[in-house]
Structures are given as structure tokens and as C-alpha cells.
Design a protein around this motif. Sequence first.
Motif, short mmCIF file in Angstrom:
data_model
loop_
_atom_site.label_atom_id
_atom_site.label_comp_id
_atom_site.label_asym_id
_atom_site.label_seq_id
_atom_site.Cartn_x
_atom_site.Cartn_y
_atom_site.Cartn_z
N ILE A 119 0.85 -1.19 0.00
CA ILE A 119 0.00 0.00 0.00
C ILE A 119 0.89 1.25 0.00
O ILE A 119 1.72 1.42 0.89
CB ILE A 119 -0.91 0.01 1.25
CG1 ILE A 119 -1.81 -1.23 1.23
CG2 ILE A 119 -1.73 1.30 1.32
CD1 ILE A 119 -2.56 -1.45 2.53
N ARG A 120 0.66 2.12 -0.97
CA ARG A 120 1.42 3.36 -1.06
C ARG A 120 0.99 4.31 0.06
O ARG A 120 -0.21 4.58 0.23
CB ARG A 120 1.19 4.03 -2.42
CG ARG A 120 2.19 5.15 -2.72
CD ARG A 120 1.91 5.75 -4.08
NE ARG A 120 0.71 6.55 -4.06
CZ ARG A 120 0.67 7.89 -3.95
NH1 ARG A 120 1.80 8.57 -3.88
NH2 ARG A 120 -0.47 8.53 -3.93
N ILE A 121 1.96 4.83 0.83
CA ILE A 121 1.63 5.72 1.95
C ILE A 121 2.39 7.05 1.87
O ILE A 121 2.46 7.78 2.85
CB ILE A 121 1.89 5.04 3.31
CG1 ILE A 121 3.36 4.58 3.46
CG2 ILE A 121 0.95 3.86 3.51
CD1 ILE A 121 3.70 4.09 4.87
N THR A 122 2.94 7.37 0.72
CA THR A 122 3.71 8.61 0.58
C THR A 122 2.87 9.84 0.98
O THR A 122 3.36 10.71 1.73
CB THR A 122 4.18 8.80 -0.88
OG1 THR A 122 4.68 7.56 -1.37
CG2 THR A 122 5.26 9.86 -0.99
N ASP A 123 1.64 9.92 0.50
CA ASP A 123 0.82 11.11 0.76
C ASP A 123 0.49 11.23 2.25
O ASP A 123 0.50 12.34 2.81
CB ASP A 123 -0.48 11.05 -0.05
CG ASP A 123 -0.22 11.06 -1.56
OD1 ASP A 123 0.91 11.41 -1.96
OD2 ASP A 123 -1.13 10.71 -2.32
N GLU A 124 0.23 10.11 2.89
CA GLU A 124 -0.07 10.13 4.33
C GLU A 124 1.15 10.63 5.11
O GLU A 124 1.01 11.42 6.05
CB GLU A 124 -0.45 8.73 4.82
CG GLU A 124 -1.83 8.26 4.38
CD GLU A 124 -1.87 7.70 2.94
OE1 GLU A 124 -0.86 7.81 2.21
OE2 GLU A 124 -2.93 7.17 2.56
N ILE A 125 2.34 10.16 4.74
CA ILE A 125 3.55 10.59 5.45
C ILE A 125 3.82 12.07 5.19
O ILE A 125 4.15 12.83 6.11
CB ILE A 125 4.77 9.72 5.03
CG1 ILE A 125 4.48 8.23 5.27
CG2 ILE A 125 6.03 10.17 5.77
CD1 ILE A 125 4.09 7.85 6.68
N ALA A 126 3.65 12.50 3.94
CA ALA A 126 3.85 13.92 3.59
C ALA A 126 2.90 14.81 4.40
O ALA A 126 3.29 15.90 4.86
CB ALA A 126 3.65 14.12 2.09
N ALA A 127 1.67 14.34 4.58
CA ALA A 127 0.70 15.13 5.35
C ALA A 127 1.11 15.24 6.82
O ALA A 127 0.96 16.30 7.45
CB ALA A 127 -0.69 14.50 5.23
N ILE A 128 1.64 14.16 7.37
CA ILE A 128 2.08 14.19 8.78
C ILE A 128 3.28 15.13 8.92
O ILE A 128 3.37 15.89 9.89
CB ILE A 128 2.40 12.76 9.28
CG1 ILE A 128 1.12 11.92 9.30
CG2 ILE A 128 3.04 12.80 10.66
CD1 ILE A 128 1.34 10.43 9.57
N VAL A 129 4.19 15.10 7.96
CA VAL A 129 5.34 16.01 7.98
C VAL A 129 4.85 17.46 7.97
O VAL A 129 5.33 18.30 8.74
CB VAL A 129 6.29 15.73 6.79
CG1 VAL A 129 7.31 16.85 6.62
CG2 VAL A 129 6.99 14.39 6.98
#
Lengths: 137, 137, 137
Positions: free
Chosen positions: A19-29
Motif C-alpha cells: 500500500i502506497r503511503i507517501t501522501d499520508e507521510i507527507a501530510a504528517i510532515v
Amino acid sequence: MTIYTDYLWFQTRERQEFIRITDEIAAIVKTSGVKEGMVLVSAMHITSGVFVNDWEDGLIHDFQVWLEKLAPQGLDYAHRQTGEDNADAHIKRQVMGREVVVAITAGKLDFGTWEQIFYGEFDGRRKKRVLVKIIGE
Amino acid sequence: MTIYTDYLWFQTRERQEFIRITDEIAAIVKTSGVKEGMVLVSAMHITSGVFVNDWEDGLIHDFQVWLEKLAPQGLDYAHRQTGEDNADAHIKRQVMGREVVVAITAGKLDFGTWEQIFYGEFDGRRKKRVLVKIIGE
Amino acid sequence: MTIYTDYLWFQTRERQEFIRITDEIAAIVKTSGVKEGMVLVSAMHITSGVFVNDWEDGLIHDFQVWLEKLAPQGLDYAHRQTGEDNADAHIKRQVMGREVVVAITAGKLDFGTWEQIFYGEFDGRRKKRVLVKIIGE
């Protein structure tokens, strides 16, 4: 110095899913307010992992076929004597990696063009968690 | 608290090459002025990696032979349907690792005697980049 | 900001051993006084590693059998021409991992239920060292 912690939850339908989670991590950053630093993204289970690779369905399929050949499900693993049938999932996660550390530069994930963060599930169909820890300023 | 960012560029002549980068990383650490902390050294491409192992030509050859057997070039990978012939390079980099985090102690890479940092290229002959991110004081 | 450094020493009786070090790392984190941050736990040798997986004897056996099949000892490795017979150990450590980065939250290792840190020895019977570097506040 800012230190920021968050968690992501997953419950996959399949035993194995990437599962791609790049966007979720970018949002947390972004929420953390950290402009310069590092983010640790780490599985909190030992039959799942986190890794960076390509967001392309064919390659995801190739990885899964290759992992199944490398550490097949259903062999007579010693781990089975505990009642667990997921020794292969422990091995697959070890090959793909538990965690990634990603640089944060100018408020963003400092990534090359094709880098994408994935949650790699190898024994899913139950609730599992990923930890996100940010350090910087 | 100091946070310092730099990048290294590579363009290999061969498709697959392992290049020692310990001295380059040590120089960046020195320039940063950080005496105590950590340095993240990370590939910014998904067909190359960064790892720590031995600076010995025979062993480098052994790794490359072993990786070719583990994930051979030229198999009928699904990734090929996108026009890409580098699925093997994605897999090889995953096995060898994307990144390393190295401690900085007393202004130097806190390494054992034989530890050396390598850039591992698996699909070269074009410009590629490595990120160096230092955090400490 | 606190940065804290410590080292653990190992001398295994067997060539290959997996040793649980979670309690030792937790104790160093406590001593450091860091409540929020990260701890890097890293082998300082290139024939041993550090990884997170399951503390279960059957699975440890499965990993060791699997690694032996993946990178057998005693093959005709080119590294042997230097007089070294441990090429397999270099490869095994690369597969299992050199280092882990673990989050510290509220003064403790921020771990899922089953996560345990291991020192993985692949060419033991001599003194070897692991580095522990903590950064946080």
C-alpha cells in the motif's frame, strides 16, 4: 527542536498487499511543522514492513512473485510448532525492510522523482500499525 | 542543533557498479561542523542503493554474482510491460538497501575498522543522485 | 537536545548466533534520559547485523536454515582468495540488515507487542561491537 509522533493503521483484505503511503507521510510532515530534519517510518509488527520503491503494478507483482519463490508460504517451518503459519511473512518482511528514514528539506520529503513509500503487508487481514516519528526544526 | 544537507552525483559506465563513498561522506560531515549526531545517506533512485560492507574486490564480485542469481536480469518480469527492462535492478537494490544511518562521534563517522559506505548502482549509465542529511550539534 | 553514545560487546560461542538485545537497548535509553527521540542500533562489523523480528526459537532456526540455503558457507567465493572464508557471513548480514532506528516515545522504545531487537552474528567466536546512538530531548 521539534519531535512529532503519529501512527497509521491498516487492515488489508488480502494476506499480502503493498500500500502506497507517501501522501499520508507527507501530510504528517506538514502537520508537524518541521522544515528540516528526518522522518522515521516503521512497521510496528514483525510480519509487515515499510520500504521505498516504485509505484507500478507490474513491479509490485514481480516483487510478490519473487518473494514467494524466495520464502514460500506453507513450507515445514519450525515456527509452525507454535501454531503460527506465518514464518514466510517474517522472512519476507526482513528482506523488504522494517523501516525507512527519509530526509525532510524545505518542509517536504526530500525524494527523487520516483521514490514512493510503501507499507508492505505479508500477514494481513487484521489491524496493524505503522509508527511515524519526526525529528528536526 | 545543526541540520545540514548535501547531494552526491554519479554516472557509472557499467549497468552495475559498487562505488566506495566513505571519504566523500566523511568530508561532508567535516564541512557540516557536526561533532555529535547522525548522518543519513540515501539513494534518491529506486534502482540504486546505499549500504555498508567490505572494500574488497573479490567480495564485491561475490555480491554481484549472488545478486544476479537471486534476481536475474532479462526474466519475463511484469514490469517489462511498461517498457522498462530494469525490474531486476529494483529487486537487487531492495536486497542491498536504500539507505544507511551512521553515527557521528567526536566529529567523525563512528565506524568499526572495516566498515565502508558504498553506492550500489544496478541500472546505471545515467546521472543519479545520493542524499546526505546530517542532524546533530 | 541530548546526544548519547554507548557500545555493547559480544563474543559468541557459535559462528552464527542471534542474541536478543532489547533489554540492553532499553536500559541505555533510560540512562540517556531521552524521553522523545530516536535510537540508532548498529553493528560495527560487516559480518554481523542488527535487526528487529520475533523472539521465538523455531523462527530463529527457520531464519538460519533459510540464510544458509540463500548464501551457503563454503562455496568457492572470490573473497576466499584473500584468505577469508566468511563471504557467506557478509552476504547474510546484508540480507538481515546492519542497523535499526527505533523511536523513543515517553521515555521508552516505541515498539509493537512482538518487536524485539536482535544482534545477528554470522562469523563469531571473537569480540565484536554494536554502537548505540541516541538523539532527542
